[in-house]
Design a protein around this motif. Structure first.
Motif, short mmCIF file in Angstrom:
data_model
loop_
_atom_site.label_atom_id
_atom_site.label_comp_id
_atom_site.label_asym_id
_atom_site.label_seq_id
_atom_site.Cartn_x
_atom_site.Cartn_y
_atom_site.Cartn_z
N VAL A 16 95.94 33.99 -73.54
CA VAL A 16 94.89 33.25 -73.27
C VAL A 16 94.07 33.60 -74.45
CG1 VAL A 16 94.68 33.33 -70.94
CG2 VAL A 16 93.85 35.53 -72.08
N ALA A 17 93.57 32.51 -75.19
CA ALA A 17 92.93 32.71 -76.44
C ALA A 17 91.40 32.86 -76.29
CB ALA A 17 93.00 31.69 -77.45
N ALA A 18 90.97 33.91 -77.05
CA ALA A 18 89.38 34.36 -76.78
C ALA A 18 88.47 33.10 -76.77
CB ALA A 18 89.05 35.28 -77.93
N ASN A 19 88.80 32.04 -77.68
CA ASN A 19 87.70 30.87 -77.58
C ASN A 19 87.86 30.08 -76.28
OD1 ASN A 19 86.60 31.45 -79.92
ND2 ASN A 19 87.86 29.98 -81.07
N ASP A 20 89.00 30.23 -75.55
CA ASP A 20 89.16 29.21 -74.27
C ASP A 20 88.80 29.93 -73.23
OD1 ASP A 20 90.18 27.16 -75.65
OD2 ASP A 20 92.26 27.92 -75.55
N VAL A 21 88.18 31.32 -73.22
CA VAL A 21 87.56 32.07 -72.04
C VAL A 21 86.38 32.74 -72.16
CG1 VAL A 21 90.10 32.74 -71.31
CG2 VAL A 21 88.90 34.02 -72.96
N TYR A 34 87.01 37.09 -82.66
CA TYR A 34 87.57 37.97 -83.10
C TYR A 34 87.27 39.37 -82.17
CZ TYR A 34 86.73 35.42 -87.25
OH TYR A 34 86.72 34.38 -88.01
N CYS A 35 87.18 38.93 -80.72
CA CYS A 35 87.25 39.95 -79.46
C CYS A 35 86.50 41.14 -79.91
CB CYS A 35 88.72 40.05 -79.52
SG CYS A 35 89.74 38.78 -78.91
N GLN A 36 85.17 40.98 -80.23
CA GLN A 36 84.53 42.29 -80.52
C GLN A 36 83.58 42.57 -79.39
OE1 GLN A 36 84.93 44.18 -83.86
NE2 GLN A 36 86.74 43.17 -83.19
N LYS A 37 83.15 41.64 -78.59
CA LYS A 37 82.20 41.68 -77.48
C LYS A 37 82.73 41.19 -76.21
CE LYS A 37 77.83 40.97 -80.43
NZ LYS A 37 77.30 42.04 -80.13
N PRO A 38 83.18 42.34 -75.23
CA PRO A 38 83.79 41.93 -73.96
C PRO A 38 82.67 41.14 -72.97
CG PRO A 38 83.19 44.20 -74.19
CD PRO A 38 82.75 43.81 -75.42
N GLU A 39 81.53 41.22 -73.20
CA GLU A 39 80.45 40.65 -72.34
C GLU A 39 80.37 39.26 -72.51
OE1 GLU A 39 78.08 42.52 -75.91
OE2 GLU A 39 79.77 42.86 -74.62
N LYS A 43 86.41 37.77 -67.92
CA LYS A 43 87.27 38.97 -67.58
C LYS A 43 88.29 38.17 -66.42
CE LYS A 43 87.93 43.52 -65.48
NZ LYS A 43 87.45 44.80 -65.05
N ASN A 44 87.85 37.36 -65.46
CA ASN A 44 88.79 36.78 -64.31
C ASN A 44 89.96 35.96 -64.96
OD1 ASN A 44 86.94 37.76 -62.34
ND2 ASN A 44 85.94 35.74 -62.32
N LEU A 45 89.69 35.44 -66.32
CA LEU A 45 90.63 34.67 -66.75
C LEU A 45 91.72 35.49 -67.78
CD1 LEU A 45 88.72 31.41 -67.73
CD2 LEU A 45 90.36 31.73 -66.05
N ILE A 46 91.18 36.72 -68.44
CA ILE A 46 91.91 37.67 -68.94
C ILE A 46 92.84 38.47 -68.51
CG2 ILE A 46 91.74 39.20 -70.88
CD1 ILE A 46 89.26 37.64 -71.76
N GLU A 47 92.21 39.00 -67.21
CA GLU A 47 92.87 40.09 -66.66
C GLU A 47 94.34 40.08 -66.46
OE1 GLU A 47 91.40 43.41 -63.32
OE2 GLU A 47 90.55 41.46 -63.12
N GLY A 48 95.28 40.90 -66.88
CA GLY A 48 96.78 40.76 -66.23
C GLY A 48 97.20 39.91 -67.44
#
Length: 203
Positions: A16-21, A34-39, A43-48
């Motif tokens: 999963v690409a950051a821009n798509d989630v 650049y995945c610097q801010k988890p907020e 999370k539902n699309l990234i977990e696992g």
């Protein structure tokens, strides 16, 4: 990058690409690639799954960091992350950073493009460009064995390199000076197996 742990090698994971989630399109001002801010990520699309992030000049100048990518991926429950280098300026060095999560830094821009092309081909979208489902898969292997391609390895930017850093063709010389390096910056042998968040980490 050194001392990585791999994902389960007999199992593949969704990419999963950051821009798509993104949680909201308004967060684009935070450069979510650049995945610097988890907020700002869902999370539902990234977990696992394996999180795909970008790597650019921000990391070289210090406004973004690999450690922060690792913290973001952990907070969102990703099994690992991939950093795809977008462009390389002359003199750019990719210093290995120990983190306690499976990851890979793709330093070759053409290889990064191959992965991104695979991801895009494997990811069906609706007419607005929104992802309908994530179909691309991958896994992260163990990279404990360093790979050196036709040139000397690198030392820290502030270290002396001697007089022969370029050969007669103005390419990186195949001989690194000095011949002996004492303990100092980026000493791989001092790193623990799982990263800087381990209590036995030695700087």
């Amino acid at each position: 990058m050194a001392c990585t742990t791999s994902t389960h090698l007999n199992q593949t994971y969704t990419l999963v690409a950051a821009n798509d989630v993104l949680l909201d399109s308004s967060v684009m001002k935070y450069s979510p690639t650049y995945c610097q801010k988890p907020e700002v990520l869902n999370k539902n699309l990234i977990e696992g799954n394996i999180l795909l992030c970008g790597y650019s000049f921000n990391f070289v100048v210090g406004t973004s960091s690999i450690k922060k990518v690792s913290e973001t991926a952990k907070a969102l429950g990703a099994v690992g992350f991939v950093l795809c280098v977008e462009n390389v300026s002359p003199g750019t060095q990719f210093d290995p950073v120990p983190v306690g999560l499976p990851r890979i830094l793709i330093t070759d821009v053409s290889n990064s493009k191959e992965l991104i092309d695979y991801y895009n081909i494997s990811t069906p979208r609706d007419w607005t460009g929104r992802v309908k489902s994530f179909k691309g898969t991958g896994k992260i292997g163990d990279d404990l064995m360093p790979i050196i391609h036709k040139s000397a390895t690198h030392v820290a930017l502030f270290s002396a390199r001697g007089k022969n850093i370029k050969d007669f063709s103005f390419q990186e010389a195949d001989l690194l000076k000095p011949d002996i390096l004492a303990p100092g910056s980026l000493i791989w042998a001092a790193w623990c197996p799982n990263g800087t968040d381990e209590p036995n980490y030695v700087d």
